[in-house]
Motif scaffolding. Structure first.
Motif, PDB file in Angstrom:
ATOM      1  N   THR A  54       0.835  -1.204   0.000  1.00 34.07           N
ATOM      2  CA  THR A  54       0.000   0.000   0.000  1.00 34.07           C
ATOM      3  C   THR A  54       0.867   1.250   0.000  1.00 34.07           C
ATOM      4  OG1 THR A  54      -0.243   0.112   2.430  1.00 34.07           O
ATOM      5  CG2 THR A  54      -1.845  -1.220   1.218  1.00 34.07           C
ATOM      6  N   LEU A  55       1.994   1.202   0.701  1.00 38.41           N
ATOM      7  CA  LEU A  55       2.930   2.333   0.674  1.00 38.41           C
ATOM      8  C   LEU A  55       3.480   2.530  -0.735  1.00 38.41           C
ATOM      9  CD1 LEU A  55       4.844   1.656   4.005  1.00 38.41           C
ATOM     10  CD2 LEU A  55       3.607   3.768   3.462  1.00 38.41           C
ATOM     11  N   ALA A  56       3.827   1.420  -1.385  1.00 36.75           N
ATOM     12  CA  ALA A  56       4.360   1.506  -2.748  1.00 36.75           C
ATOM     13  C   ALA A  56       3.302   2.014  -3.717  1.00 36.75           C
ATOM     14  CB  ALA A  56       4.868   0.135  -3.191  1.00 36.75           C
ATOM     15  N   ALA A  57       2.048   1.610  -3.529  1.00 39.38           N
ATOM     16  CA  ALA A  57       0.973   2.071  -4.404  1.00 39.38           C
ATOM     17  C   ALA A  57       0.747   3.567  -4.258  1.00 39.38           C
ATOM     18  CB  ALA A  57      -0.314   1.307  -4.103  1.00 39.38           C
ATOM     19  N   CYS A  58       0.828   4.055  -3.027  1.00 42.88           N
ATOM     20  CA  CYS A  58       0.690   5.500  -2.821  1.00 42.88           C
ATOM     21  C   CYS A  58       1.825   6.245  -3.515  1.00 42.88           C
ATOM     22  CB  CYS A  58       0.679   5.823  -1.321  1.00 42.88           C
ATOM     23  SG  CYS A  58      -0.854   5.388  -0.472  1.00 42.88           S
ATOM     24  N   ALA A  59       3.052   5.753  -3.347  1.00 40.07           N
ATOM     25  CA  ALA A  59       4.205   6.409  -3.972  1.00 40.07           C
ATOM     26  C   ALA A  59       4.081   6.402  -5.491  1.00 40.07           C
ATOM     27  CB  ALA A  59       5.491   5.718  -3.532  1.00 40.07           C
ATOM     28  N   ALA A  60       3.618   5.300  -6.057  1.00 44.35           N
ATOM     29  CA  ALA A  60       3.505   5.185  -7.511  1.00 44.35           C
ATOM     30  C   ALA A  60       2.475   6.142  -8.088  1.00 44.35           C
ATOM     31  CB  ALA A  60       3.149   3.748  -7.890  1.00 44.35           C
ATOM     32  N   GLN A  61       1.501   6.544  -7.258  1.00 47.54           N
ATOM     33  CA  GLN A  61       0.428   7.419  -7.737  1.00 47.54           C
ATOM     34  C   GLN A  61       0.562   8.857  -7.240  1.00 47.54           C
ATOM     35  OE1 GLN A  61      -3.555   4.948  -7.844  1.00 47.54           O
ATOM     36  NE2 GLN A  61      -2.275   4.163  -6.173  1.00 47.54           N
ATOM     37  N   GLY A  62       1.696   9.156  -6.600  1.00 48.98           N
ATOM     38  CA  GLY A  62       1.929  10.512  -6.124  1.00 48.98           C
ATOM     39  C   GLY A  62       1.057  10.902  -4.960  1.00 48.98           C
ATOM     40  N   LEU A  63       0.593   9.926  -4.178  1.00 46.01           N
ATOM     41  CA  LEU A  63      -0.248  10.199  -3.012  1.00 46.01           C
ATOM     42  C   LEU A  63       0.622  10.302  -1.768  1.00 46.01           C
ATOM     43  CD1 LEU A  63      -3.094   7.614  -3.760  1.00 46.01           C
ATOM     44  CD2 LEU A  63      -3.080  10.067  -4.286  1.00 46.01           C
ATOM     45  N   GLU A  64       0.317  11.252  -0.909  1.00 51.57           N
ATOM     46  CA  GLU A  64       1.097  11.457   0.311  1.00 51.57           C
ATOM     47  C   GLU A  64       0.264  11.040   1.517  1.00 51.57           C
ATOM     48  OE1 GLU A  64       2.647  15.367   0.646  1.00 51.57           O
ATOM     49  OE2 GLU A  64       3.505  15.391  -1.372  1.00 51.57           O
ATOM     50  N   PRO A  65       0.494   9.837   2.019  1.00 53.81           N
ATOM     51  CA  PRO A  65      -0.306   9.373   3.157  1.00 53.81           C
ATOM     52  C   PRO A  65       0.116  10.035   4.457  1.00 53.81           C
ATOM     53  CG  PRO A  65       1.329   7.733   2.581  1.00 53.81           C
ATOM     54  CD  PRO A  65       1.428   8.807   1.541  1.00 53.81           C
ATOM     55  N   TRP A  66      -0.822  10.052   5.377  1.00 54.77           N
ATOM     56  CA  TRP A  66      -0.547  10.505   6.733  1.00 54.77           C
ATOM     57  C   TRP A  66       0.027   9.344   7.529  1.00 54.77           C
ATOM     58  CZ3 TRP A  66      -3.913   9.165  11.153  1.00 54.77           C
ATOM     59  CH2 TRP A  66      -3.517   9.789  12.347  1.00 54.77           C
ATOM     60  N   HIS A  67       1.051   9.626   8.325  1.00 54.40           N
ATOM     61  CA  HIS A  67       1.667   8.593   9.144  1.00 54.40           C
ATOM     62  C   HIS A  67       1.258   8.802  10.602  1.00 54.40           C
ATOM     63  CE1 HIS A  67       4.055   7.079   5.802  1.00 54.40           C
ATOM     64  NE2 HIS A  67       4.316   8.332   5.486  1.00 54.40           N
ATOM     65  N   ASP A  68       0.376   7.955  11.074  1.00 56.23           N
ATOM     66  CA  ASP A  68      -0.161   8.054  12.433  1.00 56.23           C
ATOM     67  C   ASP A  68       0.969   7.871  13.442  1.00 56.23           C
ATOM     68  OD1 ASP A  68      -1.484   7.832  14.835  1.00 56.23           O
ATOM     69  OD2 ASP A  68      -2.975   6.393  14.125  1.00 56.23           O
ATOM     70  N   PRO A  69       1.200   8.857  14.321  1.00 57.46           N
ATOM     71  CA  PRO A  69       2.301   8.722  15.283  1.00 57.46           C
ATOM     72  C   PRO A  69       2.100   7.569  16.255  1.00 57.46           C
ATOM     73  CG  PRO A  69       0.966  10.676  15.753  1.00 57.46           C
ATOM     74  CD  PRO A  69       0.545  10.176  14.415  1.00 57.46           C
ATOM     75  N   THR A  70       0.851   7.136  16.479  1.00 58.71           N
ATOM     76  CA  THR A  70       0.635   6.017  17.399  1.00 58.71           C
ATOM     77  C   THR A  70       1.084   4.690  16.789  1.00 58.71           C
ATOM     78  OG1 THR A  70      -1.633   5.601  16.638  1.00 58.71           O
ATOM     79  CG2 THR A  70      -1.338   7.201  18.400  1.00 58.71           C
ATOM     80  N   ASN A  71       1.333   4.670  15.476  1.00 53.05           N
ATOM     81  CA  ASN A  71       1.835   3.450  14.844  1.00 53.05           C
ATOM     82  C   ASN A  71       3.339   3.303  14.972  1.00 53.05           C
ATOM     83  OD1 ASN A  71      -0.669   2.523  13.985  1.00 53.05           O
ATOM     84  ND2 ASN A  71      -0.565   3.640  12.047  1.00 53.05           N
ATOM     85  N   ALA A  72       3.996   4.325  15.501  1.00 46.71           N
ATOM     86  CA  ALA A  72       5.448   4.247  15.691  1.00 46.71           C
ATOM     87  C   ALA A  72       5.754   3.474  16.967  1.00 46.71           C
ATOM     88  CB  ALA A  72       6.039   5.652  15.754  1.00 46.71           C
ATOM     89  N   ASP A  73       6.978   2.986  17.067  1.00 47.66           N
ATOM     90  CA  ASP A  73       7.391   2.242  18.262  1.00 47.66           C
ATOM     91  C   ASP A  73       7.735   3.215  19.379  1.00 47.66           C
ATOM     92  OD1 ASP A  73       8.038   0.166  19.905  1.00 47.66           O
ATOM     93  OD2 ASP A  73       9.975  -0.257  18.982  1.00 47.66           O
ATOM     94  N   GLY A  74       7.641   2.732  20.612  1.00 49.34           N
ATOM     95  CA  GLY A  74       7.974   3.553  21.772  1.00 49.34           C
ATOM     96  C   GLY A  74       7.373   2.940  23.018  1.00 49.34           C
ATOM     97  N   PRO A  75       7.845   3.367  24.188  1.00 51.98           N
ATOM     98  CA  PRO A  75       7.359   2.761  25.444  1.00 51.98           C
ATOM     99  C   PRO A  75       5.872   2.969  25.677  1.00 51.98           C
ATOM    100  CG  PRO A  75       8.698   4.717  25.867  1.00 51.98           C
ATOM    101  CD  PRO A  75       8.858   4.398  24.433  1.00 51.98           C
ATOM    102  N   LEU A  76       5.291   4.018  25.119  1.00 51.17           N
ATOM    103  CA  LEU A  76       3.866   4.303  25.330  1.00 51.17           C
ATOM    104  C   LEU A  76       3.028   3.946  24.106  1.00 51.17           C
ATOM    105  CD1 LEU A  76       4.122   7.770  27.141  1.00 51.17           C
ATOM    106  CD2 LEU A  76       3.966   5.481  28.158  1.00 51.17           C
TER     107      LEU A  76
END
Length: 353
Positions: free
Chosen positions: A174-196
Motif C-alpha cells: 500500500t505504501l508503494a501504491a501510494c508512492a507510484a500514484q503521487g499520493l502522500e499518506p498521513w503517518h499516524d504517530p501512534t503506529n510508531a514504536d515507543g514505550p507508550l
C-alpha cells in the motif's frame, strides 16, 4: 502507452474482486483515515468503481484523540475528493472508554459512525483498508491471549456492510501504491514504536520482525491460519444457532425471567457436544446484553456449569450487571437494564469477536 505500476494493478484487482457481486449503480463508501492503507484503497476504488458501474464515496472518522486530528481528517477528505470520490464526509466522534481500552473504544465509535453514514446514503458496502499484516497481528494477539477459534479466525473479508478487499495485500504494497500514484499518506504517530505505543504497534515493530527473522514469512502463514479457521468457525456458528433455536423457550416459565430474558431448556443444551454448547451459550449471553469485549471464557464456563454440573448453586454474575440462573430445568440469562438499553442503541455491524 504504459499501464499502471504492478502494485497499483494488484490493488485494483483486489477491489474489483471484492465489489463484483454488487448491482449496477450501487454506492460504496471507503473508510479513509488518510494513512497509506486506506488512501491506497480509496485510489483503487476511485478507479475501479465507475468502470464497474458503481458509485464511490468516502467517510473520514475524526476520533479527536490527537492534537490536530481535525486537520488530519480534513486533509484525508480533500485527498478523497481529488481522487474523484463523492460524497465525502468527515464524521467527528466522541470516544468514551467506559472501562475499555482506548483502541477498543475508538473502534466501536468508528464502526458506529460508518454504519450511520452508510445508512444515511443508502450505501451497499463500506470498504476497510485492513491488510494481510493487520490480519497477522490480529491472529498473533489472539494466540498470545489464549483466544478461541473465533478470534483466531481474524477479520472476515465480508461481514454485513463491511468489506476488506486488501486482506491479501501487504502493508508495504500500500505504501508503494501510494508512492507510484503521487499520493502522500498521513503517518499516524501512534503506529510508531515507543514505550507508550499501543500494544499492536509494539507487536508490529518488535515482535513480528523477530519471528520473521527466526521462522521466516510468519505474517502470510498467520493469515492462512485465519482463513482456514474462518470456514470452520462459520460452520460452528451455524450449528450453535441451530442448537439455540432448539433450546430456546418461547414462553418464559421462570417468574423473574422478564420480557428481555433469554430462556433455554437445560436438557437440550446438556446433550450437545461441549464445544458446541459453549459456543451456543456464548452467543446466548451476548443476546442477553453482555458486551462482547467483556465476556470471557470464564463467564461461559460458569454458565455452562449451571447446565452440566448443577448442584443447586446460585446465579452466575455476567459482565455488565446481568446474571444467569437455573430454575425448574430452565436456564435464564438476563442483562442489566443499562446493558439492554445500550445494546438497543448500539449498531452491530462491527465484528463482535
Amino acid at each position: 502507452m504504459t499501464g499502471p505500476a504492478p502494485v497499483v494493478a494488484r490493488l485494483r484487482t483486489a477491489v474489483r474482486d471484492a465489489l463484483a457481486d454488487l448491482p449496477d449503480g450501487a454506492l460504496v463508501l471507503v473508510a479513509c483515515s488518510g494513512g497509506a492503507d486506506s488512501l491506497a484503497l480509496a485510489a483503487a476504488t476511485a478507479f475501479v468503481a465507475p468502470r464497474a458501474g458503481l458509485r464511490a464515496g468516502a467517510v473520514v472518522v475524526d476520533h479527536g484523540l490527537q492534537r490536530g486530528s481535525a486537520a488530519v481528517a480534513d486533509r484525508a477528505a480533500q485527498a478523497c475528493r481529488r481522487l474523484g470520490l463523492a460524497p465525502v464526509e468527515v464524521h467527528p466522534v466522541d470516544v468514551e472508554q467506559r472501562g475499555r481500552g482506548p483502541e477498543a473504544a475508538a473502534r466501536e465509535v468508528r464502526y458506529a459512525a460508518l454504519e450511520t453514514a452508510a445508512r444515511a446514503h443508502g450505501a451497499a458496502a463500506v470498504l476497510l483498508g485492513h491488510t494481510l499484516d493487520d490480519q497477522a497481528e490480529t491472529v498473533l494477539l489472539g494466540l498470545a491471549r489464549g483466544a478461541g477459534p473465533r478470534a483466531l479466525a481474524g477479520m472476515a473479508p465480508v461481514r454485513g456492510l463491511l468489506r476488506r478487499p486488501l486482506l491479501g495485500v501487504r502493508r508495504d504494497e500500500t505504501l508503494a501504491a501510494c508512492a507510484a500514484q503521487g499520493l502522500e499518506p498521513w503517518h499516524d504517530p501512534t503506529n510508531a514504536d515507543g514505550p507508550l505505543a499501543p500494544l499492536r504497534s509494539r507487536l508490529r515493530h518488535r515482535v513480528l520482525p523477530v519471528l520473521e527473522d527466526v521462522l521466516g514469512p510468519v505474517a502470510p502463514a498467520l493469515a492462512r491460519t485465519a482463513e482456514q479457521l474462518r470456514d470452520e468457525d462459520a460452520l460452528l456458528d451455524s450449528l450453535a444457532h441451530e442448537l439455540l433455536t432448539l433450546a430456546r423457550v418461547s414462553e418464559p416459565s421462570v417468574p423473574d425471567g422478564g420480557a428481555d430474558a433469554v430462556v433455554l431448556d437445560v436438557q437440550a443444551l446438556a446433550g450437545a457436544p461441549a464445544a458446541l454448547r459453549r459456543r451456543a451459550l456464548h452467543r446466548a449471553v451476548l443476546d442477553a446484553g453482555a458486551r462482547p469485549g467483556a465476556l470471557l471464557r470464564t463467564h461461559v464456563l460458569a454458565v455452562e456449569a449451571l447446565v452440566v454440573a448443577w448442584h443447586g448453586q446460585g446465579p452466575v454474575a455476567l459482565p455488565g450487571g446481568g446474571e444467569a440462573r437455573r430454575t425448574c430445568g430452565r436456564l435464564t440469562l438476563r442483562g442489566s437494564p443499562a446493558a439492554r438499553g445500550e445494546r438497543a442503541e448500539r449498531p452491530r455491524t462491527h465484528e463482535e469477536t
